[in-house]
Scaffold this motif. Structure first.
Motif, PDB file in Angstrom:
ATOM      1  N   ASP A 116     -47.932 -18.295  57.601  1.00  0.00           N
ATOM      2  CA  ASP A 116     -48.845 -18.545  56.486  1.00  0.00           C
ATOM      3  C   ASP A 116     -50.121 -19.241  56.947  1.00  0.00           C
ATOM      4  N   ALA A 117     -50.026 -20.033  58.015  1.00  0.00           N
ATOM      5  CA  ALA A 117     -51.215 -20.712  58.546  1.00  0.00           C
ATOM      6  C   ALA A 117     -52.201 -19.689  59.093  1.00  0.00           C
ATOM      7  N   ALA A 118     -51.694 -18.660  59.745  1.00  0.00           N
ATOM      8  CA  ALA A 118     -52.564 -17.601  60.259  1.00  0.00           C
ATOM      9  C   ALA A 118     -53.211 -16.837  59.109  1.00  0.00           C
ATOM     10  N   GLY A 123     -56.312 -14.161  58.923  1.00  0.00           N
ATOM     11  CA  GLY A 123     -55.739 -13.255  59.907  1.00  0.00           C
ATOM     12  C   GLY A 123     -54.581 -12.442  59.359  1.00  0.00           C
ATOM     13  N   VAL A 124     -54.308 -11.331  60.019  1.00  0.00           N
ATOM     14  CA  VAL A 124     -53.174 -10.472  59.694  1.00  0.00           C
ATOM     15  C   VAL A 124     -52.217 -10.526  60.885  1.00  0.00           C
ATOM     16  N   VAL A 125     -50.999 -10.987  60.656  1.00  0.00           N
ATOM     17  CA  VAL A 125     -50.020 -11.146  61.733  1.00  0.00           C
ATOM     18  C   VAL A 125     -49.323  -9.812  62.000  1.00  0.00           C
ATOM     19  N   VAL A 126     -49.334  -9.404  63.268  1.00  0.00           N
ATOM     20  CA  VAL A 126     -48.666  -8.165  63.684  1.00  0.00           C
ATOM     21  C   VAL A 126     -47.676  -8.506  64.788  1.00  0.00           C
ATOM     22  N   LEU A 149     -47.214 -20.079  65.234  1.00  0.00           N
ATOM     23  CA  LEU A 149     -48.545 -19.495  65.038  1.00  0.00           C
ATOM     24  C   LEU A 149     -49.528 -20.470  64.398  1.00  0.00           C
ATOM     25  N   ALA A 150     -49.137 -21.732  64.270  1.00  0.00           N
ATOM     26  CA  ALA A 150     -49.976 -22.705  63.560  1.00  0.00           C
ATOM     27  C   ALA A 150     -51.367 -22.833  64.170  1.00  0.00           C
ATOM     28  N   VAL A 187     -52.707 -12.028  65.958  1.00  0.00           N
ATOM     29  CA  VAL A 187     -53.313 -12.421  64.683  1.00  0.00           C
ATOM     30  C   VAL A 187     -54.629 -11.659  64.604  1.00  0.00           C
ATOM     31  N   ASN A 188     -54.603 -10.540  63.916  1.00  0.00           N
ATOM     32  CA  ASN A 188     -55.749  -9.638  63.878  1.00  0.00           C
ATOM     33  C   ASN A 188     -56.685  -9.935  62.721  1.00  0.00           C
TER      34      ASN A 188
END
Length: 201
Positions: A116-118, A123-126, A149-150, A187-188
């Motif tokens: 959620d931080a990303a 960002g979009v997490v892949v 991913l913070a 994180v795109n």
């Protein structure tokens, strides 16, 4: 989580072959084999209902199990599980013995923290990997690998070399040399934003 899911009771199986396996499945039993270590391979059967319940937990696949066979406790991990193509039914299981001092080669799941931080950064997490191949001694076997991913910025990709392995654990891919540093997570930028940036350049 109860330790009971990591303990199974099995019976020695003397009647082998496809016909015998079919009969066992009709009796709500699962044929299985325990192999590896210093002992010969052993054919066993397990109760399907209990196995089905236990394997519904992710940790079942990355935990050292205790299998009670004819009064003897066998330590093992799941190496392969054959399932029915569309029914909730397990057809066969391969277990590998675990012996102290002998290195394990297995896979464990990857858990991603603070996704959620990303997202809050735009960002979009892949996910590149949802599980990772490892080697370690039995006492060092992790239930999962954590990736936080913070503090990962938008546009960044984390590879295996960016992930800290738990003590005593090695990532198998990194032992294969150059070209095996696999991407674990990215994180795109959102698609629209990425296209705008490309156009601006």
């Amino acid at each position: 989580m109860s330790d009971a899911i990591f303990t199974l009771t099995a019976e020695v199986r003397a009647d082998l072959g496809k016909g015998a396996s079919r009969r066992l499945r009709h009796e709500d039993k699962v044929p299985a084999i325990i192999y590896g270590g210093s002992q010969p391979a052993q054919s066993v059967t397990l109760e399907h209902s209990k196995l089905l319940k236990a394997q519904s937990f992710e940790a079942f696949y990355s935990h050292i199990l205790t299998i009670n066979v004819a009064g003897e406790e066998v330590k093992a991990i799941v190496k392969a599980m054959q399932r029915h193509p569309f029914k909730p039914k397990i057809l066969h299981v391969d277990f590998q013995r675990v012996e102290a001092g002998h290195e394990l080669h297995t896979t464990v799941p990857v858990h991603f923290l603070n996704e959620d931080a990303a997202a809050k950064k735009g960002g979009v997490v892949v996910h590149g990997l949802n599980e990772v191949e490892i080697t370690c001694l039995p006492q060092d076997l992790p239930e999962f690998i954590e990736v936080d991913l913070a503090d990962v910025a938008v546009g960044v990709t984390l590879h295996l070399t960016d992930i800290k392995a738990p003590k005593g654990v090695k990532f198998v891919q990194l032992t294969k040399g150059e070209g095996h540093d696999l991407p674990v997570v990215s994180v795109n930028k959102p698609a629209g934003k990425a296209e705008e940036d490309t156009a601006a350049e």
